[in-house]
Scaffold this active site. Sequence first.
Site, PDB file in Angstrom:
ATOM      1  N   GLU A  18       0.844  -1.199   0.000  1.00  0.00           N
ATOM      2  CA  GLU A  18       0.000   0.000   0.000  1.00  0.00           C
ATOM      3  C   GLU A  18       0.874   1.242   0.000  1.00  0.00           C
ATOM      4  O   GLU A  18       1.879   1.320   0.711  1.00  0.00           O
ATOM      5  CB  GLU A  18      -0.920   0.019   1.221  1.00  0.00           C
ATOM      6  CG  GLU A  18      -1.827   1.267   1.253  1.00  0.00           C
ATOM      7  CD  GLU A  18      -2.803   1.247   2.402  1.00  0.00           C
ATOM      8  OE1 GLU A  18      -3.717   0.403   2.368  1.00  0.00           O
ATOM      9  OE2 GLU A  18      -2.649   2.066   3.330  1.00  0.00           O
ATOM     10  N   GLY A 109     -14.346   5.986   5.133  1.00  0.00           N
ATOM     11  CA  GLY A 109     -13.437   7.102   5.352  1.00  0.00           C
ATOM     12  C   GLY A 109     -13.801   7.905   6.581  1.00  0.00           C
ATOM     13  O   GLY A 109     -14.921   7.827   7.096  1.00  0.00           O
ATOM     14  N   HIS A 154     -14.134  -2.198  14.632  1.00  0.00           N
ATOM     15  CA  HIS A 154     -13.896  -0.812  14.244  1.00  0.00           C
ATOM     16  C   HIS A 154     -13.894   0.067  15.484  1.00  0.00           C
ATOM     17  O   HIS A 154     -14.548  -0.246  16.487  1.00  0.00           O
ATOM     18  CB  HIS A 154     -14.989  -0.364  13.265  1.00  0.00           C
ATOM     19  CG  HIS A 154     -14.714   0.935  12.589  1.00  0.00           C
ATOM     20  ND1 HIS A 154     -14.957   2.152  13.188  1.00  0.00           N
ATOM     21  CD2 HIS A 154     -14.210   1.220  11.360  1.00  0.00           C
ATOM     22  CE1 HIS A 154     -14.629   3.130  12.359  1.00  0.00           C
ATOM     23  NE2 HIS A 154     -14.170   2.595  11.247  1.00  0.00           N
ATOM     24  N   LYS A 277       7.982   3.650   1.451  1.00  0.00           N
ATOM     25  CA  LYS A 277       9.412   3.341   1.534  1.00  0.00           C
ATOM     26  C   LYS A 277       9.678   1.917   1.049  1.00  0.00           C
ATOM     27  O   LYS A 277       8.863   1.025   1.265  1.00  0.00           O
ATOM     28  CB  LYS A 277       9.907   3.516   2.966  1.00  0.00           C
ATOM     29  CG  LYS A 277       9.799   4.953   3.476  1.00  0.00           C
ATOM     30  CD  LYS A 277      10.234   5.064   4.917  1.00  0.00           C
ATOM     31  CE  LYS A 277      10.084   6.500   5.422  1.00  0.00           C
ATOM     32  NZ  LYS A 277      10.451   6.624   6.853  1.00  0.00           N
TER      33      LYS A 277
END
Length: 290
Positions: A18, A109, A154, A277
Amino acid sequence: MLRINDIFAHQKLTFSFELFPPKTEEGYLKLINAMRLLCDLAPDFISCTYGAGGGSREKTLDIVEHLQNLHHVPSVAHLTCVLHTKDEIMGILTEMKRRGICNVLALRGDPPKDNPNWTPGKNNFKYSWELVAFIREHFKNYFSIGVAGFPEGHLLCPDRELDAQYLKNKIDKGADYVITQLFLKTRDYFDYVSRLRKLGVNSRIIPGILPITDYPALVRFCLMCGTSIPGQVHEIFKPIAEDHEKTIAAGIDFCLNQSRELLKGGAPGLHFYTLNKTHPVDEIIKELRS
């Protein structure tokens, strides 16, 4: 470009990454180089996150298009409901299709920091299952749809049994697979899979993995997203928090142990949160494949 479902059809195990859209031009140029190096690791697919309210929408689509067209790696565009009207979401999905993007991660979101009290109205979607259903209704099987899963429940629904029911609803509405939020206790993943299987969810549930590279940042992030930190993690990383090299080395060892345990237990792959990275994911992937 392959849909994620096509990959699953002929591959039992997947490794994926990701990325997120950088906020600066300098960061974007660094990401271009990181993408090249990450693609050299031959991931099965790469996903790219999406800023609340579409703040990074064009960058998300640009990154996915770049990965597909230049590196020929199947890629997934995240899409969130927050701040978007239904008409706007239709426009975004239509633009994705125009660009040849056929994989989407459908998310509710969170409201952005500059508008934390935003609440959905009649022209917005309130839940991610509504977004999943909308995509299926209007685009049939063009898109392969992934959704987020929460092994510990959640943050807004800590009841794990109820949260599993909510996930099942996303699958019932047309989602194809699940990528989980970060977790640090492997048992939480296997318990989550067990809860979902009992509900009749047979889709792939891919564990999301964050290699530990910065202990204070990990603590802050876990507090924000509701992920619990086992004592073992504190014991390993707190004493070396100020030593970057030791933290990286310990993070690789921890991640490899976690990854191997997950794969041995039957996880269908691993989805690494790279933080844009190459290292230490490159070392971790090479070790797992060897």
